[in-house]
Enzyme design. Structure first.
Site, PDB file in Angstrom:
ATOM      1  N   SER A 129       0.890  -1.531   0.188  1.00 57.06           N
ATOM      2  CA  SER A 129      -0.445   0.113  -0.161  1.00 57.06           C
ATOM      3  C   SER A 129       0.979   1.411  -0.102  1.00 57.06           C
ATOM      4  O   SER A 129       0.485   1.924  -0.203  1.00 57.06           O
ATOM      5  CB  SER A 129      -0.890  -0.150   1.073  1.00 57.06           C
ATOM      6  OG  SER A 129      -0.329  -0.326   2.265  1.00 57.06           O
ATOM      7  N   HIS A 132      -5.477  -2.741  -3.006  1.00 57.78           N
ATOM      8  CA  HIS A 132      -5.100  -2.164  -4.184  1.00 57.78           C
ATOM      9  C   HIS A 132      -4.752  -2.536  -5.365  1.00 57.78           C
ATOM     10  O   HIS A 132      -4.099  -2.106  -6.667  1.00 57.78           O
ATOM     11  CB  HIS A 132      -4.000  -1.175  -3.465  1.00 57.78           C
ATOM     12  CG  HIS A 132      -4.022  -0.080  -1.971  1.00 57.78           C
ATOM     13  ND1 HIS A 132      -4.340   0.817  -1.739  1.00 57.78           N
ATOM     14  CD2 HIS A 132      -3.467  -0.738  -1.292  1.00 57.78           C
ATOM     15  CE1 HIS A 132      -4.277   1.014  -0.900  1.00 57.78           C
ATOM     16  NE2 HIS A 132      -3.613   0.100   0.280  1.00 57.78           N
ATOM     17  N   LYS A 164     -11.848   1.845  -2.230  1.00 55.39           N
ATOM     18  CA  LYS A 164     -10.584   2.024  -3.506  1.00 55.39           C
ATOM     19  C   LYS A 164     -11.037   2.109  -4.684  1.00 55.39           C
ATOM     20  O   LYS A 164     -11.600   2.589  -5.060  1.00 55.39           O
ATOM     21  CB  LYS A 164      -9.405   1.246  -2.724  1.00 55.39           C
ATOM     22  CG  LYS A 164      -9.109   1.019  -1.705  1.00 55.39           C
ATOM     23  CD  LYS A 164      -8.075   0.582  -1.286  1.00 55.39           C
ATOM     24  CE  LYS A 164      -7.523   1.108   0.314  1.00 55.39           C
ATOM     25  NZ  LYS A 164      -8.105   0.692   1.477  1.00 55.39           N
TER      26      LYS A 164
HETATM   27  C1  LIG Z   1      -3.242  -2.892   2.001  1.00 56.95           C
HETATM   28  C2  LIG Z   1      -4.594  -3.183   2.715  1.00 56.95           C
HETATM   29  N1  LIG Z   1      -5.204  -3.862   3.305  1.00 56.95           N
HETATM   30  C3  LIG Z   1      -6.328  -3.191   3.708  1.00 56.95           C
HETATM   31  C4  LIG Z   1      -6.862  -1.847   4.396  1.00 56.95           C
HETATM   32  C5  LIG Z   1      -7.870  -1.879   4.919  1.00 56.95           C
HETATM   33  O1  LIG Z   1      -9.319  -1.293   4.126  1.00 56.95           O
HETATM   34  P1  LIG Z   1     -10.207  -0.449   4.629  1.00 56.95           P
HETATM   35  O2  LIG Z   1      -9.799   1.014   4.063  1.00 56.95           O
HETATM   36  O3  LIG Z   1     -11.408  -1.212   3.188  1.00 56.95           O
HETATM   37  O4  LIG Z   1     -10.514  -0.735   6.236  1.00 56.95           O
HETATM   38  C6  LIG Z   1      -5.805  -0.793   3.713  1.00 56.95           C
HETATM   39  C7  LIG Z   1      -6.373   0.421   3.582  1.00 56.95           C
HETATM   40  O5  LIG Z   1      -6.134   1.244   3.274  1.00 56.95           O
HETATM   41  C8  LIG Z   1      -5.104  -1.306   3.026  1.00 56.95           C
HETATM   42  O6  LIG Z   1      -4.003  -0.849   2.196  1.00 56.95           O
END
Ligand SMILES: Cc1ncc(COP(=O)(O)O)c(C=O)c1O
Length: 402
Positions: free
Chosen positions: A186, A214, A245
């Site tokens: 991320s 992502h 996203k």
């Molecule tokens: C790699 C990753 N996993 C999980 C999440 C969590 O997702 P959510 O924003 O839907 O809680 C994020 C959020 O930025 C993320 O970047």
């Protein structure tokens, strides 16, 4: 006590500040009554403010009301959730045999649910979890909780060098082994070597959980994510995709072979003890998936890839460290908190919204600008940003040396 701790954070340049946006999520944002060009959201396909999805949400609210009223297992599981889960399972079925999907209100919850729930498939202490060092905080927290609940053994590994993972797997005698990795990292934008990870999982009888927060929507011909891009296929895969996203709305899903999902419905505490997302959101997401899979989704992915290419060629002048990233996440690493904050401030003055990302979100000494593209950006938007960065780089470097 709290005040003192906050002063400490401030002194280390680690205090974070909320900024209030006065406009829908899009590439132009109004913040404090100023118009800024935003290069920081995860709305990679530019769907968060799409008229078709706004209509779908309105229609969903008319049809289903605004709240679900209860958790899924009590009375909150509507036909809209059911249809969405069927659709999401279809998206991944080519890669996960006998696939079933489970919808969550956030990716954070989905990760915690999957990791803690899967860890309970074996007896306490008989679980081994392998987590990539740069995994997202929600995975880290899921692993910590699983380890506290089940006394699981936790091993961190470097996702770009699988040697240490291989060596640990060779000696692992736990009956349940779970490898967990971000599909697209991320804060760096690079991809996990999913094919090689799956080979290791098969060789050493482990499960492979891929967090594709992502990747879903942007990777693969149909936007089905990293499993489609890497062309992998296995019932060992536990897939997590987010829907707030690239899908532009909110929520997340787990997809795995049916028995795993059935188990997580029985034992996943975040799923069991949390109110279901409003069905109108699920209804909107069904439309979003249609857009992603259709011609418009393809066009938007093409535009995004075009912007990424421009960035990769035209940012080559920069001395700031760039990670080799094939995705819409393009970090520019400045190192110190001071430099990252200075660059973000200069960008803000130039009319851009790109916050400085600092520890603990990224490792100490790698504070950065996390630049993200959206299909709603134009090629000119990206070229103008690059010009501004060129100017800013000289200023930050000069001030740093002074
Ligand atoms: C790699 C990753 N996993 C999980 C999440 C969590 O997702 P959510 O924003 O839907 O809680 C994020 C959020 O930025 C993320 O970047």
């Amino acid at each position: 006590m709290a005040e003192h701790q906050i002063e400490n954070l401030d002194a280390q340049l680690l205090k974070r500040k909320l900024r209030v946006t006065e406009s829908p999520c899009d590439v132009t944002a109004y913040v404090g009554q100023r118009e800024l060009k935003a290069f920081c959201s995860n709305d990679y396909l530019g769907l968060a403010n799409h008229p078709d999805l706004i209509n779908a949400l309105t229609e969903g609210a008319m049809r289903y009301g605004v709240g679900s009223g209860a958790s899924h297992l009590i009375s909150g599981h509507s036909i809209a959730h059911e249809l969405l889960e069927k659709k999401l399972a279809e998206c991944e079925r080519k890669h996960i045999p006998n696939a079933r999907a489970l919808f969550f209100s956030t990716g954070y919850l989905a990760n915690v649910n999957a990791i803690t729930g899967l860890a309970r498939l074996a007896e306490s202490s008989d679980v081994s979890i392998y987590s990539a060092k740069l995994n997202h905080a929600s995975i880290i927290d899921g692993v910590r909780l699983a380890s506290a609940q089940t006394k699981a053994t936790v091993t961190l590994f470097d996702h770009q060098n699988l040697h240490s993972l291989l060596e640990s797997l060779k000696q692992d005698t736990h009956s349940l082994k779970l490898i967990v990795v971000d599909g697209v990292f991320s804060m760096d934008g690079d991809l996990a070597p999913v094919k090689q990870l799956l080979e290791l999982a098969e060789q050493y009888d482990a499960l492979l959980m891929v967090d594709d927060a992502h990747g879903f929507g942007v990777l693969g011909e149909q936007g089905h994510g990293i499993l489609e891009k890497c062309d992998v296929h296995s019932e060992r895969i536990i897939y997590m995709g987010t829907l707030g996203k690239a899908a532009g709305v909110s929520g997340a899903f787990l997809c795995a072979s049916t028995p795993f999902i059935e188990w997580l419905i029985q034992k996943g505490r975040p799923y069991i003890y949390s109110t279901a997302t409003p069905p109108a959101i699920a209804h909107t997401l069904l439309h979003s998936i249609e857009l992603i899979e259709g011609d418009e989704g393809k066009r938007r992915r093409q535009q995004l890839n075009q912007l990424i290419q421009i960035w990769q060629t035209e940012m080559s002048f920069s001395k700031w460290l760039k990670v080799e990233s094939p995705t819409a996440i393009q970090p520019v690493i400045l190192g110190s908190n001071a430099n990252a904050l200075a660059a973000a401030k200069l960008l803000d003055e130039a009319g851009y919204w790109i916050p400085a990302i600092r520890p603990p979100t990224v490792p100490v000494g790698s504070s950065r600008l996390r630049i993200t593209f959206s299909a709603n950006h134009s090629e000119n938007d990206v070229r103008e940003l690059i010009k501004t960065l060129k100017r800013i780089e000289q200023t930050v470097e000069r001030e740093h040396q002074a």
